[in-house]
Write a protein that holds these residues in place. Sequence first.
Motif, PDB file in Angstrom:
ATOM      1  N   ARG A 142       0.833  -1.218   0.000  1.00 18.17           N
ATOM      2  CA  ARG A 142       0.000   0.000   0.000  1.00 18.17           C
ATOM      3  C   ARG A 142       0.857   1.254   0.000  1.00 18.17           C
ATOM      4  N   CYS A 143       1.937   1.216   0.756  1.00 13.71           N
ATOM      5  CA  CYS A 143       2.869   2.354   0.814  1.00 13.71           C
ATOM      6  C   CYS A 143       3.413   2.635  -0.596  1.00 13.71           C
ATOM      7  N   SER A 145       2.096   1.616  -3.467  1.00 10.51           N
ATOM      8  CA  SER A 145       0.996   1.920  -4.363  1.00 10.51           C
ATOM      9  C   SER A 145       0.596   3.400  -4.263  1.00 10.51           C
ATOM     10  N   THR A 146       0.586   3.914  -3.056  1.00 14.48           N
ATOM     11  CA  THR A 146       0.289   5.336  -2.844  1.00 14.48           C
ATOM     12  C   THR A 146       1.354   6.203  -3.513  1.00 14.48           C
ATOM     13  N   GLN A 149       0.790   6.266  -7.268  1.00 16.95           N
ATOM     14  CA  GLN A 149      -0.284   7.177  -7.664  1.00 16.95           C
ATOM     15  C   GLN A 149       0.201   8.625  -7.641  1.00 16.95           C
ATOM     16  N   ARG A 150       0.986   8.990  -6.630  1.00 16.17           N
ATOM     17  CA  ARG A 150       1.472  10.383  -6.572  1.00 16.17           C
ATOM     18  C   ARG A 150       2.491  10.653  -7.679  1.00 16.17           C
ATOM     19  N   ASP A 178       4.867  15.402  -5.464  1.00 19.92           N
ATOM     20  CA  ASP A 178       4.280  14.194  -6.039  1.00 19.92           C
ATOM     21  C   ASP A 178       5.301  13.414  -6.868  1.00 19.92           C
ATOM     22  N   ALA A 182       7.439  11.823  -3.125  1.00 22.59           N
ATOM     23  CA  ALA A 182       6.578  10.728  -2.653  1.00 22.59           C
ATOM     24  C   ALA A 182       7.311   9.388  -2.681  1.00 22.59           C
ATOM     25  N   CYS A 186       8.577   7.061   0.377  1.00 25.18           N
ATOM     26  CA  CYS A 186       8.267   5.628   0.402  1.00 25.18           C
ATOM     27  C   CYS A 186       9.542   4.818   0.638  1.00 25.18           C
TER      28      CYS A 186
ATOM     29  N   ARG B  22     -11.177   9.180  -8.530  1.00 23.09           N
ATOM     30  CA  ARG B  22     -10.055   9.356  -7.593  1.00 23.09           C
ATOM     31  C   ARG B  22      -8.775   9.738  -8.301  1.00 23.09           C
ATOM     32  N   ASP B 127      -4.605  -0.630  -5.729  1.00 28.81           N
ATOM     33  CA  ASP B 127      -5.079   0.126  -4.557  1.00 28.81           C
ATOM     34  C   ASP B 127      -6.407  -0.418  -4.053  1.00 28.81           C
ATOM     35  N   GLU B 131      -6.671  -1.804  -0.242  1.00 28.05           N
ATOM     36  CA  GLU B 131      -7.308  -0.980   0.783  1.00 28.05           C
ATOM     37  C   GLU B 131      -8.580  -1.629   1.322  1.00 28.05           C
TER      38      GLU B 131
END
Lengths: 334, 334
Positions: A142-143, A145-146, A149-150, A178, A182, A186, B22, B127, B131
């Motif tokens: 998740r870290c 993946s975030t 996205q950024r 971003d 980011a 991470c 999103r 994601d 999540e």
Amino acid sequence: MPAGVAVARDLVGPATEAAINRLTPRVRRVAAYHYGLADAQGNPVRVGSGKALRPALALLSARAAGVAPERGVSAAVAVELVHNFSLLHDDIMDGDTERRHRPTAWTVFGVGAAILAGDAMLALANDLLLEDTAPGGLWAARCLSTAVQRLIAGQGEDLAFEERGDVTLAECIEMAGDKTAALMACACTIGAVHVGAAPELAMGLAEFGGHVGLAFQLTDDLLGIWGAPEVTGKPVRADLRARKKSLPVVAALTSGAPEAPELRALLAREDDLSEDELLQAADLIVAAGGKAWAEKEADDRLAAAAASLDGIGIPADVRAEFIAIAEFITARQW
Amino acid sequence: MPAGVAVARDLVGPATEAAINRLTPRVRRVAAYHYGLADAQGNPVRVGSGKALRPALALLSARAAGVAPERGVSAAVAVELVHNFSLLHDDIMDGDTERRHRPTAWTVFGVGAAILAGDAMLALANDLLLEDTAPGGLWAARCLSTAVQRLIAGQGEDLAFEERGDVTLAECIEMAGDKTAALMACACTIGAVHVGAAPELAMGLAEFGGHVGLAFQLTDDLLGIWGAPEVTGKPVRADLRARKKSLPVVAALTSGAPEAPELRALLAREDDLSEDELLQAADLIVAAGGKAWAEKEADDRLAAAAASLDGIGIPADVRAEFIAIAEFITARQW
């Protein structure tokens, strides 16, 4: 070069190669070329394949959580795969023909093959985290993946800025946050998250990485204008030639200084700028305070980064190595 | 159209739109256009956005594990995002200018924006699974990740086949297994995996999906040669025009039949083929047994798919709906 970077290369290099070897042949040859492991014909070579800064930060991040750096290896490989996925795709989007003194992958293998190799590297990064049995595998994924996205949002903003004349400094800082900070944040967190570190530790490390990432981008932007070709591997004032809306440029343009309109007019010209005009543009950025602002902002971010590591309970040697890498990647070579 | 497909559209449509919203603006407009939710200017529209077959299979997959279809929604959206990520990138790689009767995204927004939107959709799919707090979130993400790697491998093989004259039928079947069947198998499994289904159930569903995926590809290939333009949305014999090495073509070329050399010579011609020559090529494929082989293979796969659902303990109505979708997507419309 800080000791942690050499250690990271030794630990992460073979794991990266093993990961790339899992890719299907047509994709593997593009990834291996991009990573500097093979030439265009697929023959093994060893050329500069980037500085392995993010892997070094990821290993330190595992050590910050009190485990051996070895346990941060798959997270480190995953972060570096994402970094390289974005370079591979960005080179196509930006039409860049050279990276690390070699022709970019898309110019060698074609746009299609380079798109596909990037896709595979992104998916592989994800695989590595999900298949690992570390306690925080899901959270590490998740870290990352975030951050992806950024990264994508930042590249989208960057492309959009090229078509706009009215980009504000705040937008520009957000874009750098971003696009660059980011993934750096991470990298500084993922090794710890992966082994199940406490949220306070993870948040402190992410804050450190975010500040370092911005200081790094400011430094990179300053190098893009005032760095020597030997240091940057690019022609002198390359970012001005490309009319890149980098942070010092936007700071100067939006400074309200009397030099700003002249700078704006120069950069808005449709034709190529002469060497004299490029030098003049660089001088106008200095006069409008863009260079001084970027230098001070980088210093402030570096100080804020160091402060982020206080009171989160990481070993003193790990803290020192984090700081050493941060200073190394923001060193003033102009 | 089977009832499950309409249900899937109602349940998954709004969730897909919410997921796309999103995304960062520059990326969102490309994704929304590609999905048929917006025109090139970003105005809302409703045009055909694909048949939602994979979402329908994913919802059935959740029901196969004994839970309400609603619990399969995020998995369904994730699978459909991956499917559309691959369409978006494949259209660039293949130079295709039309999809679902509209100009492809890269022709409208440029290659860079389309690459970026595809990247974002792939990351977003991930994601959504990570999540979600469903018990099998990690396993669902791994299931999708494996399918993505096979999808990419299949596209790589497909691109490589274009440059080769000696592709075997076995290689061609393997490619279809990677490029089409892997994601179909994932769609049939992921809803169950996501809610923590037993491995036996998941394996039976994956086997079903793998067979259906291959039957679907065979049907698509047959349509690409003998399908009417009203059905396919493409010119008649489009795949022969493009000299695509589809399954019936490769079956004919490697059949050892006396017509094979003539077919090979015709398809190897550098210039465009006339309507008469395209018709002649189609007839040669029939004469060499390529069409009959593909039709029989599709039937066999459909039968094997049905058998995969025996004895794995899924409700009778769910089994019937799985079969109905399988028959729907392999219907002979030529």
